[in-house]
Design a protein around this motif. Structure first.
Motif, PDB file in Angstrom:
ATOM      1  N   VAL A  48       0.830  -1.205   0.000  1.00  0.00           N
ATOM      2  CA  VAL A  48       0.000   0.000   0.000  1.00  0.00           C
ATOM      3  C   VAL A  48       0.866   1.257   0.000  1.00  0.00           C
ATOM      4  CG1 VAL A  48      -0.263  -0.038   2.511  1.00  0.00           C
ATOM      5  CG2 VAL A  48      -1.895   1.228   1.146  1.00  0.00           C
ATOM      6  N   LEU A  49       2.030   1.215   0.657  1.00  0.00           N
ATOM      7  CA  LEU A  49       2.883   2.401   0.725  1.00  0.00           C
ATOM      8  C   LEU A  49       3.392   2.812  -0.652  1.00  0.00           C
ATOM      9  CD1 LEU A  49       5.027   1.708   3.916  1.00  0.00           C
ATOM     10  CD2 LEU A  49       2.751   2.730   3.725  1.00  0.00           C
ATOM     11  N   GLU A  50       3.451   1.878  -1.592  1.00  0.00           N
ATOM     12  CA  GLU A  50       3.902   2.188  -2.950  1.00  0.00           C
ATOM     13  C   GLU A  50       3.038   3.252  -3.621  1.00  0.00           C
ATOM     14  OE1 GLU A  50       3.463  -0.965  -1.839  1.00  0.00           O
ATOM     15  OE2 GLU A  50       4.728  -2.399  -2.927  1.00  0.00           O
ATOM     16  N   HIS A  51       1.793   3.372  -3.142  1.00  0.00           N
ATOM     17  CA  HIS A  51       0.828   4.223  -3.834  1.00  0.00           C
ATOM     18  C   HIS A  51       0.647   5.583  -3.170  1.00  0.00           C
ATOM     19  CE1 HIS A  51       0.071   0.576  -6.001  1.00  0.00           C
ATOM     20  NE2 HIS A  51      -0.312  -0.046  -4.905  1.00  0.00           N
ATOM     21  N   LEU A  52       1.470   5.895  -2.172  1.00  0.00           N
ATOM     22  CA  LEU A  52       1.360   7.154  -1.452  1.00  0.00           C
ATOM     23  C   LEU A  52       2.417   8.143  -1.920  1.00  0.00           C
ATOM     24  CD1 LEU A  52       0.906   5.804   2.208  1.00  0.00           C
ATOM     25  CD2 LEU A  52      -0.850   6.171   0.458  1.00  0.00           C
ATOM     26  N   ASP A  53       2.044   9.434  -1.955  1.00  0.00           N
ATOM     27  CA  ASP A  53       3.064  10.444  -2.218  1.00  0.00           C
ATOM     28  C   ASP A  53       3.799  10.753  -0.915  1.00  0.00           C
ATOM     29  OD1 ASP A  53       1.554  12.318  -0.718  1.00  0.00           O
ATOM     30  OD2 ASP A  53       0.603  13.167  -2.501  1.00  0.00           O
ATOM     31  N   ASP A  54       4.768  11.651  -0.960  1.00  0.00           N
ATOM     32  CA  ASP A  54       5.631  11.887   0.203  1.00  0.00           C
ATOM     33  C   ASP A  54       4.839  12.337   1.426  1.00  0.00           C
ATOM     34  OD1 ASP A  54       7.831  11.177  -1.277  1.00  0.00           O
ATOM     35  OD2 ASP A  54       8.469  13.233  -1.687  1.00  0.00           O
ATOM     36  N   LYS A  55       3.899  13.263   1.249  1.00  0.00           N
ATOM     37  CA  LYS A  55       3.123  13.754   2.388  1.00  0.00           C
ATOM     38  C   LYS A  55       2.206  12.668   2.931  1.00  0.00           C
ATOM     39  CE  LYS A  55       0.062  17.403   4.049  1.00  0.00           C
ATOM     40  NZ  LYS A  55      -0.758  16.452   4.833  1.00  0.00           N
ATOM     41  N   GLU A  56       1.566  11.927   2.044  1.00  0.00           N
ATOM     42  CA  GLU A  56       0.680  10.848   2.482  1.00  0.00           C
ATOM     43  C   GLU A  56       1.451   9.795   3.254  1.00  0.00           C
ATOM     44  OE1 GLU A  56      -2.464  11.157  -1.280  1.00  0.00           O
ATOM     45  OE2 GLU A  56      -0.757   9.783  -1.347  1.00  0.00           O
ATOM     46  N   LEU A  57       2.662   9.474   2.789  1.00  0.00           N
ATOM     47  CA  LEU A  57       3.495   8.498   3.481  1.00  0.00           C
ATOM     48  C   LEU A  57       3.853   8.991   4.878  1.00  0.00           C
ATOM     49  CD1 LEU A  57       5.211   5.921   3.568  1.00  0.00           C
ATOM     50  CD2 LEU A  57       7.060   7.236   2.493  1.00  0.00           C
ATOM     51  N   LYS A  58       4.292  10.239   4.962  1.00  0.00           N
ATOM     52  CA  LYS A  58       4.652  10.808   6.264  1.00  0.00           C
ATOM     53  C   LYS A  58       3.463  10.769   7.220  1.00  0.00           C
ATOM     54  CE  LYS A  58       6.424  15.026   8.431  1.00  0.00           C
ATOM     55  NZ  LYS A  58       6.902  16.418   8.187  1.00  0.00           N
ATOM     56  N   ASP A  59       2.282  11.146   6.730  1.00  0.00           N
ATOM     57  CA  ASP A  59       1.085  11.156   7.577  1.00  0.00           C
ATOM     58  C   ASP A  59       0.642   9.746   7.945  1.00  0.00           C
ATOM     59  OD1 ASP A  59       1.092  13.897   7.473  1.00  0.00           O
ATOM     60  OD2 ASP A  59      -0.472  14.050   5.950  1.00  0.00           O
ATOM     61  N   ALA A  60       0.786   8.793   7.020  1.00  0.00           N
ATOM     62  CA  ALA A  60       0.400   7.408   7.309  1.00  0.00           C
ATOM     63  C   ALA A  60       1.297   6.815   8.393  1.00  0.00           C
ATOM     64  CB  ALA A  60       0.473   6.564   6.042  1.00  0.00           C
ATOM     65  N   VAL A  61       2.590   7.088   8.323  1.00  0.00           N
ATOM     66  CA  VAL A  61       3.515   6.603   9.356  1.00  0.00           C
ATOM     67  C   VAL A  61       3.165   7.230  10.702  1.00  0.00           C
ATOM     68  CG1 VAL A  61       5.920   6.597  10.136  1.00  0.00           C
ATOM     69  CG2 VAL A  61       5.378   6.107   7.736  1.00  0.00           C
ATOM     70  N   SER A  62       2.841   8.527  10.697  1.00  0.00           N
ATOM     71  CA  SER A  62       2.440   9.208  11.928  1.00  0.00           C
ATOM     72  C   SER A  62       1.184   8.582  12.517  1.00  0.00           C
ATOM     73  CB  SER A  62       2.206  10.694  11.649  1.00  0.00           C
ATOM     74  OG  SER A  62       1.768  11.373  12.811  1.00  0.00           O
ATOM     75  N   GLU A  63       0.246   8.229  11.661  1.00  0.00           N
ATOM     76  CA  GLU A  63      -0.990   7.597  12.121  1.00  0.00           C
ATOM     77  C   GLU A  63      -0.717   6.199  12.694  1.00  0.00           C
ATOM     78  OE1 GLU A  63      -4.856   8.963  11.655  1.00  0.00           O
ATOM     79  OE2 GLU A  63      -3.182   9.794  12.779  1.00  0.00           O
ATOM     80  N   LEU A  64       0.169   5.462  12.069  1.00  0.00           N
ATOM     81  CA  LEU A  64       0.530   4.149  12.603  1.00  0.00           C
ATOM     82  C   LEU A  64       1.150   4.284  13.983  1.00  0.00           C
ATOM     83  CD1 LEU A  64       1.985   2.413   9.425  1.00  0.00           C
ATOM     84  CD2 LEU A  64       0.002   1.647  10.744  1.00  0.00           C
ATOM     85  N   ARG A  65       2.016   5.254  14.160  1.00  0.00           N
ATOM     86  CA  ARG A  65       2.622   5.486  15.477  1.00  0.00           C
ATOM     87  C   ARG A  65       1.560   5.822  16.517  1.00  0.00           C
ATOM     88  NH1 ARG A  65       7.586   9.133  16.317  1.00  0.00           N
ATOM     89  NH2 ARG A  65       7.418   7.976  18.264  1.00  0.00           N
TER      90      ARG A  65
END
Length: 203
Positions: free
Chosen positions: A101-118
């Motif tokens: 799923v991370l393959e389909h995220l742009d840089d901001k989306e990736l950063k926010d997704a990691v923050s949400e996982l944390r």
């Protein structure tokens, strides 16, 4: 075409988009663990997780994908939501998975997704990641929009990772393990995936 429209079109035009049986052996989650799956798609991996005795919450931003999961039974719930803005309480889950799923995220989306996982995974919980690497046979296929990132003919964005940038994306989480696995297909081409296990820090 925006990414939401591209994925909705993909699922509407594919009755069985992901075939076969998910490989989820040797997971670091005890039976009964409450696990989050980002990008659950048609529920293929969620089924395997519930069969292992896990309680699963699957999240996907495609309503068409979530609709495909409606008949899946077991200790599982499916939510239509973006992965970078989860409708879940803090410390809701014992662990999480994000497979392709991370393959389909742009840089901001990736950063926010990691923050949400944390935020939603308990301290000390494992976050398992699977992405395609730069060595994959489909890397560099499609229109190049950034280093390692391409938009294919279906309008869907794909980013191909290195181990270093994946570790950097999940900093300051601890990396319990990371491994690139290359597999030759029956057609002689190469599928290359990175498997990583990150540990959410204990505050």
């Amino acid at each position: 075409m925006d990414q939401m429209s591209a994925w909705e079109s993909f699922y509407r035009n594919n009755n069985r988009p992901w075939r076969g049986v998910s490989k989820v052996d040797d997971l670091p989650f005890p039976e009964g663990s409450n696990v989050l799956e980002l990008g659950c798609g048609n529920g293929k991996t969620a089924i395997a997780l519930t069969e292992m005795g896990l309680k699963v919450t699957g999240v996907d931003f495609s309503k068409s994908a979530i609709d495909m999961c409606s008949d899946i039974k077991g200790d599982v719930e499916f939510i239509c939501s973006r992965v970078d803005s989860l409708p879940c309480s803090d410390d809701s889950f014992d662990g999480a998975l994000a497979f392709h799923v991370l393959e389909h995220l742009d840089d901001k989306e990736l950063k926010d997704a990691v923050s949400e996982l944390r935020r939603v995974v308990k301290g000390g919980g494992h976050i398992l990641i699977k992405v395609f690497s730069r060595n994959d046979m489909r890397s560099e296929k499609g229109e190049s929009i950034d280093e390692g990132t391409f938009v294919r003919g279906n309008g869907i964005r794909y980013h191909y990772y290195t181990e270093e940038e994946l570790i950097d994306a999940f900093s300051p989480m601890g990396c319990a393990s990371i491994l690139t696995v290359d597999e030759t297909t029956r057609f002689g081409t190469m599928r290359s995936r990175i498997f990583a296990d990150f540990l959410n820090p204990i505050d």
